[in-house]
Design a protein around this motif. Structure first.
Motif, PDB file in Angstrom:
ATOM      1  N   GLU A 275       0.867  -1.183  -0.116  1.00  0.00           N
ATOM      2  CA  GLU A 275      -0.036   0.095   0.036  1.00  0.00           C
ATOM      3  C   GLU A 275       0.824   0.999  -0.075  1.00  0.00           C
ATOM      4  O   GLU A 275       0.520   2.260  -0.877  1.00  0.00           O
TER       5      GLU A 275
ATOM      6  N   THR B  17       2.408   1.790  -3.172  1.00  0.00           N
ATOM      7  CA  THR B  17       1.670   2.336  -4.236  1.00  0.00           C
ATOM      8  C   THR B  17       1.492   3.344  -4.301  1.00  0.00           C
ATOM      9  O   THR B  17       1.136   4.218  -5.245  1.00  0.00           O
TER      10      THR B  17
ATOM     11  N   THR C 258       3.044  -9.913  -5.570  1.00  0.00           N
ATOM     12  CA  THR C 258       1.978 -10.262  -5.313  1.00  0.00           C
ATOM     13  C   THR C 258       0.634 -10.034  -6.259  1.00  0.00           C
ATOM     14  O   THR C 258       1.029  -9.093  -7.072  1.00  0.00           O
TER      15      THR C 258
ATOM     16  N   GLU D  46      -1.863  -8.306  -6.035  1.00  0.00           N
ATOM     17  CA  GLU D  46      -2.219  -6.844  -5.802  1.00  0.00           C
ATOM     18  C   GLU D  46      -1.067  -5.870  -6.303  1.00  0.00           C
ATOM     19  O   GLU D  46      -1.260  -5.071  -7.117  1.00  0.00           O
TER      20      GLU D  46
ATOM     21  N   SER E 203      -1.105  -6.015 -10.363  1.00  0.00           N
ATOM     22  CA  SER E 203      -2.490  -5.175 -10.834  1.00  0.00           C
ATOM     23  C   SER E 203      -1.753  -3.732 -10.923  1.00  0.00           C
ATOM     24  O   SER E 203      -2.213  -2.957 -11.753  1.00  0.00           O
ATOM     25  N   VAL E 204      -1.357  -3.104  -9.909  1.00  0.00           N
ATOM     26  CA  VAL E 204      -0.706  -1.938  -9.618  1.00  0.00           C
ATOM     27  C   VAL E 204       0.215  -1.547 -10.909  1.00  0.00           C
ATOM     28  O   VAL E 204      -0.153  -0.594 -11.469  1.00  0.00           O
TER      29      VAL E 204
END
Length: 332
Positions: free
Chosen positions: A240, A243, A268, A270, A273-274
């Motif tokens: 997080e 990101t 990961t 996530e 995807s970022v």
């Protein structure tokens, strides 16, 4: 052992601008792992490339190789004001990583460089070289207790990541103490970096979260190094935070690129995807970092042992060429 011919073939992949960037990166890291004069020269030959990301990585690899034959190439890059800031910065850091005191004079010339990231890097590199000199002096005088053998340089933690870092780590302390040093912007950068690397070496979730706080500090160079060590740790706990900095379009491209590479190492779903979001970013170095980072993620999730597979690829290509060559009829 790789033959000179095979090393040359890997070097040609690195130099070939028609090759996908991810393949050139794999070739670069293959050369870094092979080492030796031919590998150094093959890497240095690529400093005229148009990709700041690739040139930055060239300098990083030369520093990690710790081969004094790379010194003149790195000095030339540091002194070349036409090179991008992130490339000159990495050349300065590499001069410190190699650890040869002959680099002190050139680093001293650039501690007041108008590019802040370059100036701060040279300050850190000088700090490392002077620290190494003191360590060597203390070894020579090991029969005596040296006044220079500071308590902070005794019983330093091992680096489980085997990287050559811009500074030594600090002595192990609580995460709270190390975080306080990390975040204190009144302290010398060298001391804050030392706390950073000890937190990195601890690698606990609390240490990762403490490091992630450093992504809010004022120095772009510092934030970039925070992202780098978070990528080494590969903990999902910092996805997080990384990101947020990557998505901040006002953030330095040097920091955003390092956040992208860290997300690629964490790998990961996530994080991947970022990275997909920024494949068309307006900043070339960010776009390219996302391409390389996604390739890194694919490697991390593939179970394959070797990321730096350039040598395997040229050997496979050689076998394929031989197999496709028509067999000549033998006549008497």
């Amino acid at each position: 052992m790789a033959t000179p011919e095979k090393i040359s073939e890997v070097g040609q992949i690195l130099l070939d601008t028609k090759q996908p960037l991810k393949e050139r990166f794999r070739a670069l890291f293959t050369l870094r792992n092979l080492g030796g004069e031919q590998a150094v020269e093959s890497i240095a030959a690529c400093f005229e490339d148009g990709s700041a990301l690739l040139k930055h990585e060239l300098a990083y690899c030369l520093g990690q190789m710790q081969d004094v034959r790379a010194l003149p190439h790195l000095v030339a890059v540091l002194e070349d004001k036409s090179q991008e800031a992130m490339v000159r910065h990495e050349a300065g850091e590499a001069l410190g990583a190699i650890g040869d005191p002959t680099a002190i004079k050139v680093l001293e010339k650039y501690v007041n460089d108008p590019v802040v990231e370059v100036a701060e890097t040279c300050e850190l590199a000088l700090g490392r070289l002077h620290w190494l000199e003191e360590q060597n002096k203390n070894k020579l005088n090991s029969t005596q207790v040296s006044s220079d053998n500071k308590e902070e340089d005794v019983d330093l933690p091992e680096n489980p990541y085997k990287s050559v870092d811009p500074t030594p780590p600090a002595r192990v302390a609580s995460v709270e103490e190390l975080k306080a040093t990390l975040m204190d912007e009144n302290l010398p950068l060298f001391k804050r970096y030392r706390a950073m690397f000890t937190l990195r070496n601890l690698s606990t979730t609390d240490a990762v979260l403490a490091l992630a706080e450093g992504l809010k500090c004022s120095s772009a160079l510092f934030r970039h190094e925070i992202a780098y060590v978070l990528g080494q740790i590969q903990s999902p706990a910092c996805v997080e935070a990384l990101t947020q900095n990557l998505r901040d379009l006002a953030e330095s491209s040097m920091v955003r690129h390092e956040c992208a590479e860290a997300l690629g190492a964490i790998a990961t779903p996530e994080a991947m995807s970022v990275l997909q979001e920024f494949l068309s970013d307006t900043e070339r170095v960010v776009r390219e970092s996302c391409v390389v980072a996604l390739d890194m993620s694919e490697h991390e999730n593939s179970g394959q042992f070797q990321y730096a597979d350039g040598l395997n690829k040229v050997e496979t290509k050689s076998v394929e060429v031989n197999l496709s060559t028509p067999v000549q009829a033998v006549t008497s």
